[in-house]
Design a protein around this motif. Structure first.
Motif, PDB file in Angstrom:
ATOM      1  N   GLU A 181     -26.620   4.369  32.365  1.00  0.00           N
ATOM      2  CA  GLU A 181     -26.396   4.815  33.732  1.00  0.00           C
ATOM      3  C   GLU A 181     -25.127   5.659  33.805  1.00  0.00           C
ATOM      4  O   GLU A 181     -25.083   6.668  34.508  1.00  0.00           O
ATOM      5  CB  GLU A 181     -26.283   3.622  34.680  1.00  0.00           C
ATOM      6  CG  GLU A 181     -27.339   2.545  34.516  1.00  0.00           C
ATOM      7  CD  GLU A 181     -28.756   3.055  34.652  1.00  0.00           C
ATOM      8  OE1 GLU A 181     -28.952   4.187  35.155  1.00  0.00           O
ATOM      9  OE2 GLU A 181     -29.676   2.336  34.254  1.00  0.00           O
ATOM     10  N   ARG A 182     -24.105   5.250  33.067  1.00  0.00           N
ATOM     11  CA  ARG A 182     -22.868   6.027  33.055  1.00  0.00           C
ATOM     12  C   ARG A 182     -23.084   7.397  32.420  1.00  0.00           C
ATOM     13  O   ARG A 182     -22.578   8.409  32.909  1.00  0.00           O
ATOM     14  CB  ARG A 182     -21.774   5.251  32.303  1.00  0.00           C
ATOM     15  CG  ARG A 182     -21.308   3.988  33.031  1.00  0.00           C
ATOM     16  CD  ARG A 182     -20.047   3.415  32.393  1.00  0.00           C
ATOM     17  NE  ARG A 182     -20.318   2.898  31.054  1.00  0.00           N
ATOM     18  CZ  ARG A 182     -20.690   1.647  30.804  1.00  0.00           C
ATOM     19  NH1 ARG A 182     -20.850   0.779  31.801  1.00  0.00           N
ATOM     20  NH2 ARG A 182     -20.894   1.237  29.565  1.00  0.00           N
ATOM     21  N   SER A 183     -23.864   7.421  31.341  1.00  0.00           N
ATOM     22  CA  SER A 183     -24.175   8.713  30.702  1.00  0.00           C
ATOM     23  C   SER A 183     -24.981   9.597  31.642  1.00  0.00           C
ATOM     24  O   SER A 183     -24.775  10.827  31.696  1.00  0.00           O
ATOM     25  CB  SER A 183     -24.956   8.480  29.410  1.00  0.00           C
ATOM     26  OG  SER A 183     -24.201   7.728  28.489  1.00  0.00           O
ATOM     27  N   PHE A 184     -25.880   8.971  32.392  1.00  0.00           N
ATOM     28  CA  PHE A 184     -26.704   9.738  33.320  1.00  0.00           C
ATOM     29  C   PHE A 184     -25.850  10.349  34.429  1.00  0.00           C
ATOM     30  O   PHE A 184     -26.058  11.506  34.813  1.00  0.00           O
ATOM     31  CB  PHE A 184     -27.778   8.837  33.925  1.00  0.00           C
ATOM     32  CG  PHE A 184     -28.612   9.523  34.970  1.00  0.00           C
ATOM     33  CD1 PHE A 184     -29.561  10.465  34.612  1.00  0.00           C
ATOM     34  CD2 PHE A 184     -28.435   9.240  36.319  1.00  0.00           C
ATOM     35  CE1 PHE A 184     -30.329  11.108  35.571  1.00  0.00           C
ATOM     36  CE2 PHE A 184     -29.198   9.876  37.289  1.00  0.00           C
ATOM     37  CZ  PHE A 184     -30.140  10.809  36.906  1.00  0.00           C
ATOM     38  N   LEU A 190     -32.861  11.305  29.252  1.00  0.00           N
ATOM     39  CA  LEU A 190     -31.502  10.816  29.432  1.00  0.00           C
ATOM     40  C   LEU A 190     -31.479   9.539  30.269  1.00  0.00           C
ATOM     41  O   LEU A 190     -30.708   8.619  29.990  1.00  0.00           O
ATOM     42  CB  LEU A 190     -30.630  11.880  30.097  1.00  0.00           C
ATOM     43  CG  LEU A 190     -29.141  11.555  30.214  1.00  0.00           C
ATOM     44  CD1 LEU A 190     -28.538  11.345  28.829  1.00  0.00           C
ATOM     45  CD2 LEU A 190     -28.408  12.670  30.934  1.00  0.00           C
ATOM     46  N   ALA A 191     -32.315   9.481  31.296  1.00  0.00           N
ATOM     47  CA  ALA A 191     -32.344   8.299  32.157  1.00  0.00           C
ATOM     48  C   ALA A 191     -33.188   7.181  31.570  1.00  0.00           C
ATOM     49  O   ALA A 191     -33.192   6.069  32.089  1.00  0.00           O
ATOM     50  CB  ALA A 191     -32.875   8.679  33.538  1.00  0.00           C
ATOM     51  N   GLY A 192     -33.905   7.472  30.507  1.00  0.00           N
ATOM     52  CA  GLY A 192     -34.756   6.457  29.902  1.00  0.00           C
ATOM     53  C   GLY A 192     -35.920   6.061  30.789  1.00  0.00           C
ATOM     54  O   GLY A 192     -36.322   4.891  30.833  1.00  0.00           O
ATOM     55  N   MET A 193     -36.481   7.014  31.499  1.00  0.00           N
ATOM     56  CA  MET A 193     -37.592   6.730  32.412  1.00  0.00           C
ATOM     57  C   MET A 193     -38.897   6.552  31.639  1.00  0.00           C
ATOM     58  O   MET A 193     -39.275   7.425  30.854  1.00  0.00           O
ATOM     59  CB  MET A 193     -37.752   7.872  33.422  1.00  0.00           C
ATOM     60  CG  MET A 193     -36.688   7.946  34.480  1.00  0.00           C
ATOM     61  SD  MET A 193     -37.015   9.318  35.624  1.00  0.00           S
ATOM     62  CE  MET A 193     -35.810   8.985  36.905  1.00  0.00           C
TER      63      MET A 193
END
Length: 290
Positions: free
Chosen positions: A61-64, A110-113
């Motif tokens: 979440e921080r990377s996103f 990036l969000a891992g969706m």
């Protein structure tokens, strides 16, 4: 649906547009049962993520959020899911983000969706924003899509109300400034002695008074110089609003605002915003000498 109504009800108590946008994602997550929600702004043919909320503060979440802060304006290509939502004004469901060619790959990766739902925020007859939501531990389905869609519809109404209230506040402030200017003039007239000027002195004063180029060359009211939309833009400029702020208030694109500002400067025959604001205040409120 009760939770959804309560979430929207809390947002209705917020009248500031910036606070409303900042709280939209958390309200959607809490009232609709999502773990993560992202709000994006749509500006003509591009979209840009602006706000997000996640129930847990994981490293992903921080990377996103870092990516979202630095992300460029994303062009809406014809194959993109977001383009389809903007064009049709309808929500979407992606069951497998890795396999669906419509999903925007940088965002999904990036969000891992794995699966997500999305819904447009529609103001009037155009889409001004997008909501994306998912659950990290569970897949989303049609019911989740419909719930987010209901929230997006309600949020659009709340946002339009905030825009209207913002305009009313700006107009009230403008009226108060005008009344203060009139009050100052009346105070000066009441406290000063009346002096009779000779015709020569009057003529000299008239000859020495600077003549504003727009008034001298175009003795017409602002309504005849500018279009209705240009007048709205100029009035907001006079409050110190930036182009982005004006775009939010008028629910138009930032590039459209820039185009209006350019036309205002050209029609008023001024070089910059400060001169345009000075023109506006002089023509609407009236200089003290007048």
């Amino acid at each position: 649906m009760d939770e959804l109504d309560r979430g929207l009800s809390r947002l209705r108590r917020v009248t500031d547009q910036d606070q409303l946008l900042s709280g939209a994602c958390e309200a959607a997550a809490e009232s609709c049962g999502f773990e993560r929600v992202m709000l994006s702004q749509v500006d003509e043919d591009v979209w840009r993520p602006t706000h997000s909320y996640a129930r847990s503060a994981r490293s992903i979440e921080r990377s996103f959020r870092v990516w979202m802060d630095d992300v460029p304006r994303i062009l809406l290509s014809h194959m993109m899911l977001e383009s389809e939502m903007v064009r049709r004004g309808e929500p979407a469901l992606v069951l497998d983000a890795a396999a669906d060619p419509r999903a925007y790959r940088p965002l999904a990766d990036l969000a891992g969706m794995e699966s997500f739902v999305a819904a447009p925020v529609v103001a009037g007859d155009r889409v001004i924003g997008l909501l994306h939501a998912d659950n990290r531990e569970a897949a989303v389905g049609e019911l989740d899509r419909d719930i987010l869609w209901s929230f997006a519809l309600g949020f659009a109404q709340v946002f339009e109300r905030a825009v209207l209230l913002g305009r009313l506040r700006d107009q009230r402030a403008e009226v108060m400034r005008a009344m203060k200017s009139v009050e100052n003039v009346l105070d000066d007239l009441a406290s000063s002695e009346i002096e009779l000027s000779t015709r020569e002195r009057t003529t000299a004063l008239a000859a020495s008074r600077p003549v504003h180029p727009v008034v001298a060359e175009r003795p017409r009211v602002l309504e005849e110089l500018l279009t209705t939309r240009e007048l709205e833009v100029l009035a907001l400029m006079a409050t110190g609003a930036t182009n982005d702020r004006i775009a939010q208030r008028l629910v138009i694109g930032t590039q459209t605002v820039k185009s209006h500002v350019k036309q205002v400067l050209r029609k008023l025959r001024v070089e910059n915003r400060a001169e345009a604001i000075s023109q506006y205040l002089r023509l609407t409120i009236g200089a003290r000498d007048d």
